[in-house]
Design a protein around this motif. Structure first.
Motif, PDB file in Angstrom:
ATOM      1  N   GLY A 182      94.655 -54.087 -12.547  1.00 55.83           N
ATOM      2  CA  GLY A 182      95.762 -53.160 -12.766  1.00 55.83           C
ATOM      3  C   GLY A 182      97.087 -53.869 -12.940  1.00 55.83           C
ATOM      4  N   ARG A 183      97.338 -54.882 -12.106  1.00 58.47           N
ATOM      5  CA  ARG A 183      98.582 -55.654 -12.210  1.00 58.47           C
ATOM      6  C   ARG A 183      98.629 -56.404 -13.539  1.00 58.47           C
ATOM      7  N   ALA A 184      97.500 -57.001 -13.947  1.00 56.00           N
ATOM      8  CA  ALA A 184      97.455 -57.731 -15.221  1.00 56.00           C
ATOM      9  C   ALA A 184      97.742 -56.802 -16.396  1.00 56.00           C
ATOM     10  N   ALA A 185      97.342 -55.540 -16.273  1.00 50.12           N
ATOM     11  CA  ALA A 185      97.569 -54.565 -17.340  1.00 50.12           C
ATOM     12  C   ALA A 185      98.987 -54.002 -17.310  1.00 50.12           C
ATOM     13  N   GLY A 186      99.747 -54.338 -16.256  1.00 51.92           N
ATOM     14  CA  GLY A 186     101.129 -53.888 -16.190  1.00 51.92           C
ATOM     15  C   GLY A 186     101.360 -52.656 -15.333  1.00 51.92           C
ATOM     16  N   LEU A 233      95.159 -44.822 -18.703  1.00 47.57           N
ATOM     17  CA  LEU A 233      94.686 -46.094 -19.264  1.00 47.57           C
ATOM     18  C   LEU A 233      94.947 -46.155 -20.765  1.00 47.57           C
ATOM     19  N   GLN A 234      94.698 -45.043 -21.459  1.00 49.64           N
ATOM     20  CA  GLN A 234      94.929 -44.997 -22.908  1.00 49.64           C
ATOM     21  C   GLN A 234      96.411 -45.190 -23.210  1.00 49.64           C
ATOM     22  N   GLU A 254     100.820 -48.730 -25.043  1.00 50.54           N
ATOM     23  CA  GLU A 254     102.047 -49.462 -24.721  1.00 50.54           C
ATOM     24  C   GLU A 254     101.854 -50.958 -24.957  1.00 50.54           C
ATOM     25  N   LEU A 255     100.706 -51.479 -24.559  1.00 51.60           N
ATOM     26  CA  LEU A 255     100.408 -52.895 -24.775  1.00 51.60           C
ATOM     27  C   LEU A 255     100.309 -53.217 -26.262  1.00 51.60           C
ATOM     28  N   ASP A 256      99.711 -52.305 -27.048  1.00 45.80           N
ATOM     29  CA  ASP A 256      99.640 -52.514 -28.499  1.00 45.80           C
ATOM     30  C   ASP A 256     101.041 -52.648 -29.094  1.00 45.80           C
TER      31      ASP A 256
END
Length: 139
Positions: free
Chosen positions: A55-59, A82-83, A88-90
């Protein structure tokens, strides 16, 4: 059920004992007792710490993660959340990719002055827009 003292959990996870105590205070993990002065955890804490690390790695913030790790039950992972995080990461990847490409171009640009280079101008515009949205902060 196998038990692990806080020192063993710390060595396995690479997290200092103070972080483990903080996670326990926030309700992310739970000790099952004490062995002398040391907290003792079930070996299932390893899986929870792995979920927290993911979770932390994903922000995700610790508060976001806490909502997904309620009590000792199975994680209540919100698929829509999650989606949204993946989207957001994209956007972040796309923005950083454009900045990376601009920096690479600027490093090898044949223009004698970077301010005369159209690609460098685009990079500056992108950086200014990103900073205005609060996504890029000067250090």
């Amino acid at each position: 059920m196998k038990e692990m003292d806080i020192g063993k959990v710390s060595r396995w996870s690479g997290l200092p004992a103070s972080t483990l105590r903080y996670y326990e205070e926030k309700g992310l993990i739970r000790s099952i007792g004490r062995n002398g002065l040391k907290r003792v955890f079930s070996e299932s804490v390893i899986q929870r710490l792995s979920l927290i690390a993911l979770g932390r790695a994903a922000g995700f913030s610790l508060d976001d993660i806490a909502l997904m790790l309620v009590g000792d039950a199975q994680p209540a992972i919100d698929r829509a959340r999650l989606q949204a995080k993946a989207d957001e990461l994209d956007a972040t990847i796309k923005r950083l990719g454009a900045i990376r490409d601009g920096l690479r171009h600027a490093a090898s640009c044949p223009e004698p002055n970077h301010l005369e280079c159209a690609k460098f101008q685009q990079l500056m515009t992108l950086a200014a827009r990103t900073a205005a949205k609060g996504k890029l902060r000067p250090s």
